[in-house]
Scaffold this active site. Structure first.
Site, mmCIF file in Angstrom:
data_model
loop_
_atom_site.group_PDB
_atom_site.id
_atom_site.type_symbol
_atom_site.label_atom_id
_atom_site.label_comp_id
_atom_site.label_asym_id
_atom_site.label_seq_id
_atom_site.Cartn_x
_atom_site.Cartn_y
_atom_site.Cartn_z
ATOM 1 N N GLU A 1 -5.537 -4.961 10.707
ATOM 2 C CA GLU A 1 -4.561 -3.882 10.878
ATOM 3 C C GLU A 1 -4.905 -3.072 12.132
ATOM 4 O O GLU A 1 -5.708 -2.129 12.060
ATOM 5 C CB GLU A 1 -4.601 -2.941 9.674
ATOM 6 C CG GLU A 1 -4.172 -3.567 8.380
ATOM 7 C CD GLU A 1 -3.556 -2.523 7.442
ATOM 8 O OE1 GLU A 1 -2.418 -2.713 7.028
ATOM 9 O OE2 GLU A 1 -4.223 -1.510 7.163
ATOM 10 N N GLY B 1 2.100 2.429 10.744
ATOM 11 C CA GLY B 1 3.039 3.532 10.541
ATOM 12 C C GLY B 1 3.751 3.994 11.794
ATOM 13 O O GLY B 1 4.366 5.056 11.808
ATOM 14 N N SER C 1 3.184 -1.865 10.475
ATOM 15 C CA SER C 1 4.632 -1.791 10.715
ATOM 16 C C SER C 1 5.379 -3.080 10.377
ATOM 17 O O SER C 1 6.368 -3.420 11.047
ATOM 18 C CB SER C 1 4.914 -1.365 12.166
ATOM 19 O OG SER C 1 4.435 -0.055 12.374
ATOM 20 N N ASN D 1 0.856 -1.187 0.000
ATOM 21 C CA ASN D 1 0.000 0.000 0.000
ATOM 22 C C ASN D 1 0.894 1.240 0.000
ATOM 23 O O ASN D 1 1.435 1.619 1.034
ATOM 24 C CB ASN D 1 -0.893 -0.038 1.257
ATOM 25 C CG ASN D 1 -1.772 1.192 1.383
ATOM 26 O OD1 ASN D 1 -1.877 1.991 0.451
ATOM 27 N ND2 ASN D 1 -2.402 1.349 2.541
ATOM 28 N N TRP D 2 1.026 1.838 -1.171
ATOM 29 C CA TRP D 2 1.928 2.994 -1.296
ATOM 30 C C TRP D 2 1.340 4.265 -0.675
ATOM 31 O O TRP D 2 2.030 5.271 -0.562
ATOM 32 C CB TRP D 2 2.236 3.257 -2.782
ATOM 33 C CG TRP D 2 3.206 2.295 -3.390
ATOM 34 C CD1 TRP D 2 3.760 1.184 -2.788
ATOM 35 C CD2 TRP D 2 3.754 2.345 -4.718
ATOM 36 N NE1 TRP D 2 4.602 0.557 -3.678
ATOM 37 C CE2 TRP D 2 4.625 1.247 -4.859
ATOM 38 C CE3 TRP D 2 3.584 3.207 -5.808
ATOM 39 C CZ2 TRP D 2 5.324 0.986 -6.041
ATOM 40 C CZ3 TRP D 2 4.278 2.950 -6.968
ATOM 41 C CH2 TRP D 2 5.147 1.858 -7.088
ATOM 42 N N LYS D 3 0.073 4.229 -0.325
ATOM 43 C CA LYS D 3 -0.606 5.427 0.226
ATOM 44 C C LYS D 3 -0.373 6.615 -0.718
ATOM 45 O O LYS D 3 -0.382 6.430 -1.923
ATOM 46 C CB LYS D 3 -0.141 5.690 1.654
ATOM 47 C CG LYS D 3 -0.240 4.418 2.509
ATOM 48 C CD LYS D 3 -0.077 4.644 3.972
ATOM 49 C CE LYS D 3 -0.204 3.309 4.702
ATOM 50 N NZ LYS D 3 -0.175 3.405 6.126
ATOM 51 N N HIS E 1 -9.735 1.170 4.739
ATOM 52 C CA HIS E 1 -8.459 1.395 5.428
ATOM 53 C C HIS E 1 -8.664 2.387 6.574
ATOM 54 O O HIS E 1 -9.434 3.341 6.450
ATOM 55 C CB HIS E 1 -7.401 1.918 4.446
ATOM 56 C CG HIS E 1 -6.030 1.906 5.035
ATOM 57 N ND1 HIS E 1 -5.593 2.897 5.881
ATOM 58 C CD2 HIS E 1 -5.019 1.013 4.933
ATOM 59 C CE1 HIS E 1 -4.356 2.601 6.270
ATOM 60 N NE2 HIS E 1 -3.986 1.472 5.708
ATOM 61 N N GLY F 1 2.734 -0.903 4.337
ATOM 62 C CA GLY F 1 2.757 0.499 3.932
ATOM 63 C C GLY F 1 4.181 1.010 3.788
ATOM 64 O O GLY F 1 4.829 0.827 2.763
ATOM 65 N N GLY F 2 4.690 1.653 4.824
ATOM 66 C CA GLY F 2 5.995 2.324 4.800
ATOM 67 C C GLY F 2 7.114 1.493 4.175
ATOM 68 O O GLY F 2 7.862 1.983 3.318
HETATM 69 P P1 PGA Z 1 2.541 0.453 7.668
HETATM 70 O O1 PGA Z 1 1.104 0.620 6.978
HETATM 71 O O2 PGA Z 1 3.146 -0.814 7.114
HETATM 72 O O3 PGA Z 1 3.307 1.675 7.281
HETATM 73 O O4 PGA Z 1 2.309 0.358 9.134
HETATM 74 C C1 PGA Z 1 0.258 -0.474 6.786
HETATM 75 C C2 PGA Z 1 -1.040 0.004 6.188
HETATM 76 O O5 PGA Z 1 -1.489 1.107 6.514
HETATM 77 O O6 PGA Z 1 -1.662 -0.691 5.379
#
Ligand code: PGA
Length: 262
Positions: free
Chosen positions: A172, A178, A218, A15-17, A102, A239-240
């Site tokens: 999640e 994050g 994370s 998920n590149w956001k 999300h 994500g990150g």
């Molecule tokens: P993260 O994000 O890996 O940066 O914690 C996960 C997500 O929001 O899907």
């Protein structure tokens, strides 16, 4: 002698956001991910970029085991909805997976009723939905189970059993997203089993027990192995760490190593 059954491939959903800042950077990252994932035997990768990048990345996405997804969808089919993107638009761009509900969208006003509409639109249109659920905090009385159950039951209300094949759940916990503060594998496993129980209750054993459950929050190259070894999760929503090639490489390698051993 009992035959060894082939292990289901893990889903690595990236998920590149709202990243990266330009199409140039997005293409470079995508090509990097593509190279890293090229020889993967034990995972499938799903890259979910921001909407404007999908068309360009689609031209680069011809590789088995690597596909493109969207981070959201609007529930209406067409019309006066400024700024929104419909499922048919996404389908026409080759998108077969959509993240729904999300926590970052819920935080900006998306409620359970909207999540339900988006989910029904997605699976109704034959597109896979990655439905995100997760508590904001871990209290000592275990209320987070009720939170997740309510999210599941409201999001899945009215979903025909025949559409369950399009459903994946991403657990999640919001406090782990994050923050670098991931959940413990044992707690994730407990929640995964609870989610399965709720799904079986809604859709029956045959269908409900087959729904894939991912963990997100994370996850990175350093901590993915304990999740592979300590949970039955079918993959991860990342994500990150999905924005850094080095992390993508170590996550892919960790899944390969796990797959070889299993
Ligand atoms: P993260 O994000 O890996 O940066 O914690 C996960 C997500 O929001 O899907």
């Amino acid at each position: 002698m009992k035959k060894k059954t082939a292990l289901k491939k893990k889903l690595l959903a990236f998920n590149w956001k709202m990243n990266p800042k330009s199409i140039g950077e997005a293409k470079a990252l995508f090509v990097g991910v593509k190279k890293i994932h090229k020889k993967a035997q034990h995972s499938v990768a799903l890259v979910c970029p921001p909407y404007p990048y999908i068309a360009e990345l689609r031209k680069l996405s011809t590789q088995e085991g690597l596909s493109l997804g969207a981070q959201d969808v609007f529930e209406e089919k067409e019309g006066a909805h400024t700024g929104e993107v419909s499922l048919s638009m996404l389908k026409s761009m080759g998108v077969a997976h959509v993240i729904v509900g999300h926590s970052e969208r819920r935080a900006s006003g998306e409620d359970d009723a909207m999540v339900n509409k988006k989910l029904l639109t997605t699976v109704g249109g034959g597109v896979h939905a990655l439905l995100c659920v997760g508590e904001e905090e871990r209290d000592t009385q275990g209320k987070y189970f009720n939170v997740v159950e309510t999210q599941l039951r409201t999001a899945l209300e009215g979903m025909p059993t025949a559409r369950v094949k399009y459903l994946t759940i991403a657990y999640e916990p919001v406090w782990a997203i994050g923050t670098g503060d991931h959940a413990e594998p044992a707690d994730v496993e407990e929640m995964r089993l609870f989610i399965k129980k709720v799904l079986v209750d809604i859709f029956g054993r045959a269908k409900g027990a087959n729904v894939s459950v991912l963990y997100g929050g994370s996850v990175n190259g350093k901590n993915i192995t304990p999740f592979l070894e300590g949970t039955g999760c079918d993959g991860f929503l990342i994500g990150g760490a999905s924005l850094k090639e080095k992390e993508v490489r170590s996550m892919c390698e960790a899944v390969e190593l796990y797959g070889e051993k299993a």
